[in-house]
Design a protein around this motif. Structure first.
Motif, short mmCIF file in Angstrom:
data_model
loop_
_atom_site.label_atom_id
_atom_site.label_comp_id
_atom_site.label_asym_id
_atom_site.label_seq_id
_atom_site.Cartn_x
_atom_site.Cartn_y
_atom_site.Cartn_z
N LYS A 24 -0.49 -6.43 4.35
CA LYS A 24 -1.40 -5.40 2.65
C LYS A 24 -2.66 -5.71 2.91
CE LYS A 24 0.86 -7.01 -0.18
NZ LYS A 24 1.66 -7.99 -1.19
N ILE A 72 -7.21 -10.83 -1.87
CA ILE A 72 -6.02 -10.07 -1.13
C ILE A 72 -5.38 -11.14 -0.68
CG2 ILE A 72 -4.34 -9.16 0.74
CD1 ILE A 72 -6.23 -7.36 -0.60
N ASN A 123 -5.07 -7.85 -4.77
CA ASN A 123 -4.15 -6.74 -3.77
C ASN A 123 -3.77 -5.35 -4.18
OD1 ASN A 123 -3.56 -9.04 -2.63
ND2 ASN A 123 -1.26 -9.48 -3.96
N ASP A 182 -0.60 -11.32 2.55
CA ASP A 182 0.37 -10.47 2.97
C ASP A 182 -0.78 -9.82 4.45
OD1 ASP A 182 0.78 -8.55 4.52
OD2 ASP A 182 2.96 -8.85 2.23
N ASN A 193 -3.64 -2.72 5.08
CA ASN A 193 -4.33 -1.23 4.59
C ASN A 193 -5.12 -1.19 3.89
OD1 ASN A 193 -2.17 -0.44 6.19
ND2 ASN A 193 -0.71 -0.82 4.55
N VAL A 194 -5.39 -2.12 2.40
CA VAL A 194 -6.08 -1.91 1.38
C VAL A 194 -7.47 -1.91 2.04
CG1 VAL A 194 -6.90 -3.31 0.14
CG2 VAL A 194 -4.82 -3.09 -0.52
N SER A 228 -7.01 -1.62 -3.83
CA SER A 228 -8.29 -0.97 -3.63
C SER A 228 -9.07 -0.94 -4.33
CB SER A 228 -8.22 -0.02 -2.78
OG SER A 228 -8.97 0.73 -2.06
N GLU A 256 -1.17 -13.92 -1.63
CA GLU A 256 0.47 -14.04 -2.43
C GLU A 256 0.32 -15.05 -3.48
OE1 GLU A 256 2.13 -11.35 -1.84
OE2 GLU A 256 1.07 -10.43 -1.17
#
Length: 399
Positions: free
Chosen positions: A220, A327, A349, A217, A223-224, A351, A329
């Motif tokens: 996602k 990262i 998924n 994603d 952001n991570v 940090s 899915e």
């Protein structure tokens, strides 16, 4: 070494929490002397050096949290009776004397000591010269807490040794030494491993990697990456390298978006040759050695990979074996990654910034071990003991 009752250990910790609170202004004042004397250009080192009210609150919280944890000494690991009647009981026991060598961070003088002491170990603290005034004052606080409760202040001792004296102490310690934990860069770790004559438990460098799968994603992932890179650049769990699968849909567009997002956070972006063709504004790396570096700065390296197998191979070749993330899915792919990547902590998924004793439910930590013996990951209270066999007989002999 004398085994202390849990009650007396907790009384010392209660006194220490009160002393830290009472003396917070003096602690911060001592720290300001260290900050004023700091002449280096390493922003990460400076960040680790600073003590403010928030940091004092964190020190107090660490002491109080450890006082509430179960005493790790004397816990029964196994209890069996053999056919010959021998009763064999395996229990946890203190190491004895632990030496921790660390740079800059005066809060280690609190966290390392509180854990070692609660686990009934004597601890020798070898802090960096850049935190001299802070560490001396914090040692005084420890000594006050110990003496208020009738204990010898030698349970917690700060060593004031230069490099040559440290080398000599490692080779020929003037008191029993059971375990050394070097907490710093590769130069410090190699120095200790070269000269020490007892067990060394390595708290290794970061150089953490994140792999973005073609099944990720993308929102996602971004952001991570931003959090793992920018939340705290001085943390050993900060992100250094991002490997991106070239089969991601809209690959070029997404790479450019990631670059712009990183630049918005003032991150210096480096790139391997394939990615530099997509993002010519990024600085193309000139040699392979940079893949081994831990940055501890607002700097990140983006690299292109063809598949999961290449990502795993790259991480296992270059990383510090501290933390790595994927990262994706695809849960099967995530499981493969997590099983095959050789790191103390592996993430799906999330940090890498969570590789921390407090964040992982361990509590205060002595360090993050990247060794495989005797423990890997956050060194909390339960990890600061070894084991001992108690064998009870009634005249049995071996025939």
């Amino acid at each position: 070494m004398k085994l202390l009752d849990t009650e007396i250990k907790n009384k010392v910790l209660k006194s220490m929490a009160q002393i830290l609170h009472k003396n917070r202004e003096a602690i911060i004042k001592a720290n300001k002397k260290d900050i004023a004397a700091f002449t280096g250009e390493d922003q990460a080192l400076l960040d680790r050096l600073i003590i403010n009210n928030k940091k004092v609150d964190e020190m107090i919280a660490a002491v109080e949290a450890v006082s509430l944890q179960e005493d790790p000494v004397g816990s029964e690991l196994s209890n069996i009776t053999l056919p010959n009647g021998l009763k064999v009981v395996n229990t946890t026991a203190p190491f004895g004397t632990i030496l921790i060598i660390y740079e800059s961070r005066p809060d280690v003088t609190i966290e390392a000591a509180v854990l070692a002491f609660k686990a009934n170990n004597k601890i020798l603290l070898k802090g960096g010269k850049e935190a001299y005034h802070s560490n001396v004052y914090l040692e005084q606080c420890w000594h006050e807490a110990l003496e208020l409760n009738g204990l010898d202040k030698d349970w917690i001792k700060l060593l004031q040794l230069d490099r040559e004296a440290t080398r000599e102490f490692l080779k020929n310690p003037h008191e029993p030494l059971d375990l050394i934990v070097p907490r710093g860069g590769e130069a410090l770790i190699n120095f200790v491993k070269t000269h020490a004559n007892c067990a060394v438990l390595v708290s290794g460098r970061g150089n953490n990697f994140l792999y973005v799968s073609e099944h990720a994603d993308w929102g996602k992932a971004v952001n991570v990456i931003i959090n793992a890179k920018t939340d705290k650049i001085s943390g050993c769990n900060a992100l250094d390298k991002v490997l991106i699968n070239k089969n991601i849909p809209e690959y070029h567009t997404k790479l450019k978006m990631l670059y712009q997002k990183l630049k918005q956070h003032r991150v210096d972006v480096l790139a391997d040759e394939p990615i530099s063709k997509v993002i010519p504004e990024a600085s193309m790396i000139s040699n392979e050695h940079i893949w081994h570096e831990e940055f501890l700065a607002l700097k990140i390296l983006l690299g292109e990979v063809n598949n999961l197998e290449e990502a795993i191979s790259t991480i296992n070749t270059y990383s510090g074996k501290h933390s790595a993330a994927i990262i994706t899915e695809d849960n099967f792919e995530a499981r493969q990654f997590m099983q095959l990547v050789d790191s103390a902590a592996v993430y799906h998924n999330a940090s890498t910034r969570f590789t921390d004793g407090g964040q992982m439910g361990v509590g205060a930590e002595l360090a993050i071990s990247t060794d495989k013996l005797h423990h890997r990951g956050p060194l909390g209270l339960k990890q600061l003991v070894t084991n001992k066999y108690y064998v009870y007989g009634d005249g049995q002999i071996r025939v």
